[in-house]
Motif scaffolding. Structure first.
Motif, PDB file in Angstrom:
ATOM      1  N   VAL A  14       0.872  -1.174   0.000  1.00 46.65           N
ATOM      2  CA  VAL A  14       0.000   0.000   0.000  1.00 46.65           C
ATOM      3  C   VAL A  14       0.902   1.215   0.000  1.00 46.65           C
ATOM      4  O   VAL A  14       1.809   1.321   0.811  1.00 46.65           O
ATOM      5  CB  VAL A  14      -0.928   0.039   1.236  1.00 46.65           C
ATOM      6  CG1 VAL A  14      -1.742   1.321   1.242  1.00 46.65           C
ATOM      7  CG2 VAL A  14      -1.829  -1.172   1.270  1.00 46.65           C
ATOM      8  N   ILE A  15       0.672   2.126  -0.913  1.00 49.61           N
ATOM      9  CA  ILE A  15       1.489   3.334  -1.044  1.00 49.61           C
ATOM     10  C   ILE A  15       0.589   4.544  -0.894  1.00 49.61           C
ATOM     11  O   ILE A  15      -0.527   4.566  -1.400  1.00 49.61           O
ATOM     12  CB  ILE A  15       2.182   3.373  -2.423  1.00 49.61           C
ATOM     13  CG1 ILE A  15       3.163   2.213  -2.536  1.00 49.61           C
ATOM     14  CG2 ILE A  15       2.892   4.698  -2.642  1.00 49.61           C
ATOM     15  CD1 ILE A  15       3.764   2.074  -3.898  1.00 49.61           C
ATOM     16  N   ARG A  16       1.095   5.543  -0.194  1.00 46.60           N
ATOM     17  CA  ARG A  16       0.358   6.803  -0.073  1.00 46.60           C
ATOM     18  C   ARG A  16       1.072   7.855  -0.914  1.00 46.60           C
ATOM     19  O   ARG A  16       2.230   8.159  -0.674  1.00 46.60           O
ATOM     20  CB  ARG A  16       0.308   7.233   1.380  1.00 46.60           C
ATOM     21  CG  ARG A  16      -0.581   6.349   2.210  1.00 46.60           C
ATOM     22  CD  ARG A  16      -0.538   6.663   3.664  1.00 46.60           C
ATOM     23  NE  ARG A  16      -0.465   8.095   3.914  1.00 46.60           N
ATOM     24  CZ  ARG A  16      -0.793   8.675   5.041  1.00 46.60           C
ATOM     25  NH1 ARG A  16      -1.216   7.955   6.047  1.00 46.60           N
ATOM     26  NH2 ARG A  16      -0.692   9.964   5.206  1.00 46.60           N
ATOM     27  N   PHE A  24      -3.706  12.407   1.115  1.00 43.95           N
ATOM     28  CA  PHE A  24      -2.982  11.402   0.348  1.00 43.95           C
ATOM     29  C   PHE A  24      -3.965  10.521  -0.399  1.00 43.95           C
ATOM     30  O   PHE A  24      -5.101  10.345   0.033  1.00 43.95           O
ATOM     31  CB  PHE A  24      -2.173  10.485   1.287  1.00 43.95           C
ATOM     32  CG  PHE A  24      -1.046  11.176   1.974  1.00 43.95           C
ATOM     33  CD1 PHE A  24       0.229  11.146   1.443  1.00 43.95           C
ATOM     34  CD2 PHE A  24      -1.256  11.866   3.154  1.00 43.95           C
ATOM     35  CE1 PHE A  24       1.269  11.781   2.079  1.00 43.95           C
ATOM     36  CE2 PHE A  24      -0.222  12.509   3.798  1.00 43.95           C
ATOM     37  CZ  PHE A  24       1.055  12.462   3.256  1.00 43.95           C
ATOM     38  N   SER A  26      -4.327   6.606  -1.471  1.00 43.84           N
ATOM     39  CA  SER A  26      -3.766   5.284  -1.203  1.00 43.84           C
ATOM     40  C   SER A  26      -3.835   4.453  -2.475  1.00 43.84           C
ATOM     41  O   SER A  26      -4.877   4.363  -3.107  1.00 43.84           O
ATOM     42  CB  SER A  26      -4.536   4.582  -0.088  1.00 43.84           C
ATOM     43  OG  SER A  26      -4.358   5.256   1.123  1.00 43.84           O
ATOM     44  N   TYR A  28      -2.940   0.655  -3.961  1.00 49.38           N
ATOM     45  CA  TYR A  28      -2.583  -0.687  -3.521  1.00 49.38           C
ATOM     46  C   TYR A  28      -2.724  -1.663  -4.673  1.00 49.38           C
ATOM     47  O   TYR A  28      -3.417  -1.407  -5.649  1.00 49.38           O
ATOM     48  CB  TYR A  28      -3.433  -1.133  -2.336  1.00 49.38           C
ATOM     49  CG  TYR A  28      -4.893  -1.308  -2.662  1.00 49.38           C
ATOM     50  CD1 TYR A  28      -5.405  -2.560  -2.989  1.00 49.38           C
ATOM     51  CD2 TYR A  28      -5.761  -0.233  -2.656  1.00 49.38           C
ATOM     52  CE1 TYR A  28      -6.736  -2.720  -3.299  1.00 49.38           C
ATOM     53  CE2 TYR A  28      -7.101  -0.387  -2.957  1.00 49.38           C
ATOM     54  CZ  TYR A  28      -7.578  -1.625  -3.279  1.00 49.38           C
ATOM     55  OH  TYR A  28      -8.903  -1.772  -3.589  1.00 49.38           O
TER      56      TYR A  28
END
Length: 69
Positions: A14-16, A24, A26, A28
């Protein structure tokens, strides 16, 4: 980090990505069959995050310049 840990991370990543100073998006990865990300998918996700981050930094610089900071 072991190869097994890397595969697990790519399965549940998971990247913000910043949208503003306090928000942000998210991002994923998921797969209907539960497989880990392949290298091509990993590279595409990395490009999306880099583009979002670059756009946010450029906007911050422009706002700072307009405010005379």
């Amino acid at each position: 980090m072991s190869e097994n840990q890397m595969q697990e991370q790519k399965s549940f990543l998971v990247i913000r990505a910043p949208l503003s100073e306090d928000t942000f998006a998210s991002i994923y990865f998921s797969s209907s069959d539960g497989r880990p990300m392949n290298e091509r998918e990993w590279w595409h996700l990395k490009q999306v995050v880099e583009l979002a981050s670059k756009a946010f930094r450029q906007e911050q610089k422009a706002q700072a310049a307009a405010a005379g900071v």
